[in-house]
Design an enzyme around this catalytic site. Structure first.
Site, PDB file in Angstrom:
ATOM      1  N   LEU A 149      -4.051  -3.508   6.293  1.00 57.54           N
ATOM      2  CA  LEU A 149      -3.120  -4.398   5.607  1.00 57.54           C
ATOM      3  C   LEU A 149      -1.665  -4.068   5.980  1.00 57.54           C
ATOM      4  CD1 LEU A 149      -4.151  -6.594   3.777  1.00 57.54           C
ATOM      5  CD2 LEU A 149      -3.728  -5.132   1.795  1.00 57.54           C
ATOM      6  N   LEU A 388      17.082   5.537   1.373  1.00 62.98           N
ATOM      7  CA  LEU A 388      16.664   5.894   0.020  1.00 62.98           C
ATOM      8  C   LEU A 388      15.168   6.209  -0.060  1.00 62.98           C
ATOM      9  CD1 LEU A 388      18.708   3.060  -1.633  1.00 62.98           C
ATOM     10  CD2 LEU A 388      19.357   5.474  -1.399  1.00 62.98           C
TER      11      LEU A 388
HETATM   12  S1  NHW Z   1       7.640   5.518   4.355  1.00 65.31           S
HETATM   13  C1  NHW Z   1       6.578   5.329   2.966  1.00 65.31           C
HETATM   14  C2  NHW Z   1       5.382   4.498   3.250  1.00 65.31           C
HETATM   15  N1  NHW Z   1       4.557   4.358   2.070  1.00 65.31           N
HETATM   16  C3  NHW Z   1       3.711   5.283   1.619  1.00 65.31           C
HETATM   17  O1  NHW Z   1       3.491   6.307   2.236  1.00 65.31           O
HETATM   18  C4  NHW Z   1       3.049   4.995   0.283  1.00 65.31           C
HETATM   19  C5  NHW Z   1       1.645   5.495   0.182  1.00 65.31           C
HETATM   20  N2  NHW Z   1       0.828   4.962   1.268  1.00 65.31           N
HETATM   21  C6  NHW Z   1       0.488   3.650   1.391  1.00 65.31           C
HETATM   22  O2  NHW Z   1       0.835   2.799   0.580  1.00 65.31           O
HETATM   23  C7  NHW Z   1       9.052   4.488   3.867  1.00 65.31           C
HETATM   24  C8  NHW Z   1      -0.331   3.289   2.608  1.00 65.31           C
HETATM   25  O3  NHW Z   1      -0.947   4.446   3.107  1.00 65.31           O
HETATM   26  C9  NHW Z   1       0.525   2.622   3.725  1.00 65.31           C
HETATM   27  C10 NHW Z   1      -0.339   2.416   4.968  1.00 65.31           C
HETATM   28  C11 NHW Z   1       1.034   1.265   3.260  1.00 65.31           C
HETATM   29  C12 NHW Z   1       1.706   3.506   4.131  1.00 65.31           C
HETATM   30  N3  NHW Z   1       5.165   3.329   8.305  1.00 65.31           N
HETATM   31  O4  NHW Z   1      -3.167  -0.633   6.374  1.00 65.31           O
HETATM   32  P1  NHW Z   1      -3.573   0.527   7.186  1.00 65.31           P
HETATM   33  C13 NHW Z   1       8.781   3.042   4.311  1.00 65.31           C
HETATM   34  O5  NHW Z   1       8.445   2.210   3.489  1.00 65.31           O
HETATM   35  C14 NHW Z   1       0.452   2.597  10.185  1.00 65.31           C
HETATM   36  C15 NHW Z   1       4.761   2.565   9.325  1.00 65.31           C
HETATM   37  O6  NHW Z   1      -5.015   0.589   7.556  1.00 65.31           O
HETATM   38  P2  NHW Z   1      -2.951   2.207   4.926  1.00 65.31           P
HETATM   39  C16 NHW Z   1       8.969   2.683   5.753  1.00 65.31           C
HETATM   40  C17 NHW Z   1      -0.554   3.527  10.826  1.00 65.31           C
HETATM   41  O7  NHW Z   1       0.088   4.343  11.798  1.00 65.31           O
HETATM   42  N4  NHW Z   1       3.488   2.471   9.719  1.00 65.31           N
HETATM   43  O8  NHW Z   1      -3.128   1.902   6.511  1.00 65.31           O
HETATM   44  C18 NHW Z   1       8.011   1.602   6.232  1.00 65.31           C
HETATM   45  C19 NHW Z   1      -1.551   2.537  11.398  1.00 65.31           C
HETATM   46  O9  NHW Z   1      -1.042   1.956  12.594  1.00 65.31           O
HETATM   47  P3  NHW Z   1      -1.557   2.538  14.019  1.00 65.31           P
HETATM   48  C20 NHW Z   1       2.569   3.162   9.023  1.00 65.31           C
HETATM   49  O10 NHW Z   1      -2.951   3.665   4.778  1.00 65.31           O
HETATM   50  C21 NHW Z   1       8.254   1.270   7.673  1.00 65.31           C
HETATM   51  C22 NHW Z   1      -1.570   1.435  10.343  1.00 65.31           C
HETATM   52  O11 NHW Z   1      -0.335   1.586   9.589  1.00 65.31           O
HETATM   53  C23 NHW Z   1       2.923   3.972   7.938  1.00 65.31           C
HETATM   54  O12 NHW Z   1      -3.891   1.404   4.131  1.00 65.31           O
HETATM   55  C24 NHW Z   1       7.345   0.172   8.195  1.00 65.31           C
HETATM   56  C25 NHW Z   1      -2.739   1.579   9.396  1.00 65.31           C
HETATM   57  O13 NHW Z   1      -2.676   0.527   8.492  1.00 65.31           O
HETATM   58  C26 NHW Z   1       4.280   4.044   7.594  1.00 65.31           C
HETATM   59  N5  NHW Z   1       4.736   4.796   6.584  1.00 65.31           N
HETATM   60  O14 NHW Z   1      -1.465   1.662   4.652  1.00 65.31           O
HETATM   61  C27 NHW Z   1       7.648  -0.206   9.608  1.00 65.31           C
HETATM   62  N6  NHW Z   1       1.804   4.530   7.441  1.00 65.31           N
HETATM   63  O15 NHW Z   1      -0.799   1.809  15.063  1.00 65.31           O
HETATM   64  C28 NHW Z   1       8.847  -1.115   9.699  1.00 65.31           C
HETATM   65  C29 NHW Z   1       0.789   4.083   8.195  1.00 65.31           C
HETATM   66  O16 NHW Z   1      -1.235   4.009  14.003  1.00 65.31           O
HETATM   67  C30 NHW Z   1       9.092  -1.554  11.134  1.00 65.31           C
HETATM   68  N7  NHW Z   1       1.240   3.268   9.154  1.00 65.31           N
HETATM   69  O17 NHW Z   1      -3.035   2.289  14.083  1.00 65.31           O
HETATM   70  C31 NHW Z   1      10.273  -2.502  11.262  1.00 65.31           C
HETATM   71  C32 NHW Z   1       9.953  -3.902  10.739  1.00 65.31           C
HETATM   72  C33 NHW Z   1      11.151  -4.831  10.716  1.00 65.31           C
HETATM   73  C34 NHW Z   1      11.601  -5.195  12.126  1.00 65.31           C
HETATM   74  C35 NHW Z   1      12.785  -6.241  12.073  1.00 65.31           C
HETATM   75  C36 NHW Z   1      13.334  -6.628  13.557  1.00 65.31           C
HETATM   76  C1  EN5 Z   2      11.340   7.358   2.641  1.00 63.65           C
HETATM   77  N1  EN5 Z   2      12.429   6.947   1.815  1.00 63.65           N
HETATM   78  O1  EN5 Z   2       6.458  15.937   0.859  1.00 63.65           O
HETATM   79  C2  EN5 Z   2      10.364   8.156   1.852  1.00 63.65           C
HETATM   80  N2  EN5 Z   2       8.271  16.222  -0.384  1.00 63.65           N
HETATM   81  O2  EN5 Z   2       9.818  19.128   1.107  1.00 63.65           O
HETATM   82  C3  EN5 Z   2       9.150   8.490   2.642  1.00 63.65           C
HETATM   83  N3  EN5 Z   2       7.973  19.632  -1.345  1.00 63.65           N
HETATM   84  O3  EN5 Z   2       9.056  17.954  -2.333  1.00 63.65           O
HETATM   85  C4  EN5 Z   2       9.142   9.873   3.157  1.00 63.65           C
HETATM   86  N4  EN5 Z   2       3.039  20.340  -1.633  1.00 63.65           N
HETATM   87  O4  EN5 Z   2       8.555  22.099  -0.678  1.00 63.65           O
HETATM   88  C5  EN5 Z   2       8.363  10.816   2.376  1.00 63.65           C
HETATM   89  N5  EN5 Z   2       8.777  22.865  -2.759  1.00 63.65           N
HETATM   90  C6  EN5 Z   2       8.338  12.207   2.899  1.00 63.65           C
HETATM   91  C7  EN5 Z   2       8.358  13.223   1.794  1.00 63.65           C
HETATM   92  C8  EN5 Z   2       7.167  13.162   0.876  1.00 63.65           C
HETATM   93  C9  EN5 Z   2       7.285  14.062  -0.314  1.00 63.65           C
HETATM   94  C10 EN5 Z   2       7.287  15.494   0.094  1.00 63.65           C
HETATM   95  C11 EN5 Z   2       8.423  17.619  -0.063  1.00 63.65           C
HETATM   96  C12 EN5 Z   2       9.669  17.811   0.779  1.00 63.65           C
HETATM   97  C13 EN5 Z   2       8.499  18.418  -1.365  1.00 63.65           C
HETATM   98  C14 EN5 Z   2       8.128  20.561  -2.463  1.00 63.65           C
HETATM   99  C15 EN5 Z   2       6.911  20.601  -3.348  1.00 63.65           C
HETATM  100  C16 EN5 Z   2       5.653  20.990  -2.633  1.00 63.65           C
HETATM  101  C17 EN5 Z   2       4.466  20.933  -3.530  1.00 63.65           C
HETATM  102  C18 EN5 Z   2       3.236  21.231  -2.744  1.00 63.65           C
HETATM  103  C19 EN5 Z   2       8.482  21.919  -1.879  1.00 63.65           C
HETATM  104  C20 EN5 Z   2       9.278  24.160  -2.406  1.00 63.65           C
HETATM  105  C21 EN5 Z   2      10.634  24.334  -3.077  1.00 63.65           C
HETATM  106  C22 EN5 Z   2      11.197  25.749  -2.957  1.00 63.65           C
HETATM  107  C23 EN5 Z   2      12.341  25.945  -3.946  1.00 63.65           C
HETATM  108  C24 EN5 Z   2      12.902  27.330  -3.848  1.00 63.65           C
HETATM  109  C25 EN5 Z   2      13.336  27.645  -2.441  1.00 63.65           C
HETATM  110  C26 EN5 Z   2      12.223  27.418  -1.430  1.00 63.65           C
HETATM  111  C27 EN5 Z   2      11.668  26.032  -1.539  1.00 63.65           C
END
Ligand code: NHW
Ligand code: EN5
Length: 388
Positions: A149, A388
């Site tokens: 998705l 953010l």
């Molecule tokens: S990063 C935070 C992203 N969200 C989360 O981690 C929340 C928890 N996880 C989920 O909700 C900040 C799901 O695991 C998500 C993936 C939705 C992450 N960025 O649907 P499938 C952002 O929001 C690729 C990009 O089966 P899923 C930044 C993965 O590599 N791609 O996976 C967002 C694979 O592709 P591949 C990501 O676990 C930037 C495919 O998705 C990704 O059910 C977006 C698998 O899809 C991620 N964080 O859903 C890009 N995580 O090629 C913007 C996984 O490797 C680009 N994937 O097979 C720019 C667009 C605009 C351009 C305008 C010109």
């Molecule tokens: C884009 N806007 O892993 C967002 N956080 O270190 C997407 N660790 O809080 C990007 N695992 O190290 C998301 N404590 C990427 C980050 C996802 C969240 C994440 C890490 C960043 C985090 C903590 C808790 C770990 C718990 C077990 C951590 C150690 C703190 C310690 C304090 C005293 C001095 C040494 C370090």
């Protein structure tokens, strides 16, 4: 390996080290008439919805989806819990497009099951200012994971960005994708060490007792710098000048004007805090620091449900030493009851992290740009952008 990302105009792993490829757009823009006019197809049980975050109900639905399904740390102990006011702020900068706030609903129940968003930004890469979308809050409900998705959401937001004649985007992720422009380390500064240890966010150091640890992280009751105060509306022109001049030294940084500074940096309760130093003699604005509020849910702890975290945002020291300015930021964050102050090793942050008793976290943050090649991977200190 990356069946989706291999098809996209992003740097590919096989091209790393290809020093001859030119810097700039990977694909040229196409005429708007050639941009697909209809949304991408979803599995038949789901439908697109545009999320109007001004609607209390819609904002609440997005909030709940993210609260229950957004980013967790690698041991699933904490999950980001962006507040509603924060989401509204993050998605409503100057010039925002409601059409870039994209949800997916289950047709039968109308339940919101996925989300992705973009906001417009001008980002400078070396000496070129590029109109981009900043993509954030990509989320698929836990029960719908691994069904491909996410690529559909990404293609749909790309299409809607293209319809506004914008062809580049910036985004960050905790996972490695093709291919980071830089990789940053998270650092953490304990403000409430007892709670952090109790909830498993940090651990008691070797040969350390709780009382020694509390003493180690103690801070003064008030900031030390004369003229340190909260930023106000009338400070926007001075802060904009200070910040633009500071950010000009980084290879990738936002191109903020006064409207952007008013939106992103003027204090908003429980969302963003900004302080500056006004010279008591000349009334000149010489220094600036800011942080945003992003709590995390603590998953499965008997005693605590929320970790209150401040995240370092944009900081500029032109007269006060950066170390002293950031110590004052820690002091005001502590007064505001934050448990931890987080920062990335971007800009000049390395110069204060160790001295101010930040420690490296277990998380990293990778930065990406869509459809724009940057010649070589940057050092995190060459990056002047905080998302953010
Ligand atoms: S990063 C935070 C992203 N969200 C989360 O981690 C929340 C928890 N996880 C989920 O909700 C900040 C799901 O695991 C998500 C993936 C939705 C992450 N960025 O649907 P499938 C952002 O929001 C690729 C990009 O089966 P899923 C930044 C993965 O590599 N791609 O996976 C967002 C694979 O592709 P591949 C990501 O676990 C930037 C495919 O998705 C990704 O059910 C977006 C698998 O899809 C991620 N964080 O859903 C890009 N995580 O090629 C913007 C996984 O490797 C680009 N994937 O097979 C720019 C667009 C605009 C351009 C305008 C010109
Ligand atoms: C884009 N806007 O892993 C967002 N956080 O270190 C997407 N660790 O809080 C990007 N695992 O190290 C998301 N404590 C990427 C980050 C996802 C969240 C994440 C890490 C960043 C985090 C903590 C808790 C770990 C718990 C077990 C951590 C150690 C703190 C310690 C304090 C005293 C001095 C040494 C370090």
């Amino acid at each position: 390996k990356h069946k989706f990302w291999e098809t996209q105009p992003v740097g590919q792993f096989k091209d790393i080290g290809e020093t001859n490829l030119p810097e700039g757009p990977i694909e040229a823009p196409t005429p708007l008439s050639e941009v697909k006019q209809e949304p991408y197809n979803l599995p038949s049980a789901y439908e697109w919805t545009t999320c109007d975050m001004n609607s209390e109900d819609t904002c609440n639905e997005v909030y709940i989806l993210l609260k229950n399904n957004y980013v967790e740390d690698d041991e699933n102990m904490f999950r980001f819990n962006y507040s509603k006011e924060f989401l509204r702020w993050a998605l409503h900068p100057p010039g925002y497009y409601t059409s870039w706030h994209i949800g997916v609903r289950a047709k039968a129940s109308k339940k919101l099951v996925a989300f992705i968003s973009g906001v417009p930004a001008r980002i400078r890469v070396r000496d070129e200012v590029v109109k981009m979308a900043e993509i954030n809050f990509l989320c698929v409900h836990k029960k719908l994971r691994s069904k491909r998705l996410a690529p559909v959401l990404i293609k749909e937001v790309t299409r809607r960005v293209h319809l506004e004649n914008i062809w580049q985007a910036a985004y960050t992720a905790g996972v490695v994708l093709p291919t980071p422009i830089t990789t940053c380390q998270y650092w953490h500064r304990s403000l409430n060490p007892k709670k952090l240890i109790d909830v498993g966010f940090s651990r008691l150091g070797a040969r350390m007792t709780m009382s020694r640890t509390i003493k180690l992280y103690k801070l003064p009751d008030a900031p030390a710098t004369p003229g340190f105060r909260k930023m106000e509306l009338h400070d926007v022109p001075a802060v904009t000048r200070l910040l633009r001049n500071y950010l000009s030294q980084f290879i990738v940084a936002p191109d903020f004007d006064e409207n952007d500074v008013e939106h992103w940096l003027l204090p908003t309760e429980d969302v963003v805090d900004s302080f500056l130093v006004e010279s008591p003699e000349t009334h000149e604005i010489t220094d600036f620091c800011s942080f945003y509020t992003l709590p995390s849910s603590i998953l499965g702890n008997q005693n605590y449900s929320t970790l209150k975290a401040a995240y370092s945002y944009y900081n500029v020291a032109s007269k006060t030493p950066l170390l002293q300015l950031m110590n004052d930021a820690l002091i005001v964050a502590k007064q505001k009851d934050f448990d931890v102050f987080n920062a990335l090793d971007v800009m000049q942050n390395e110069s204060f992290l160790k001295e101010l008793k930040f420690g490296p976290g277990d998380g990293q943050l990778h930065y990406y740009v869509y459809n724009y090649r940057i010649r070589q991977t940057l050092k995190s200190s060459e990056l002047g952008l905080v998302l953010l």
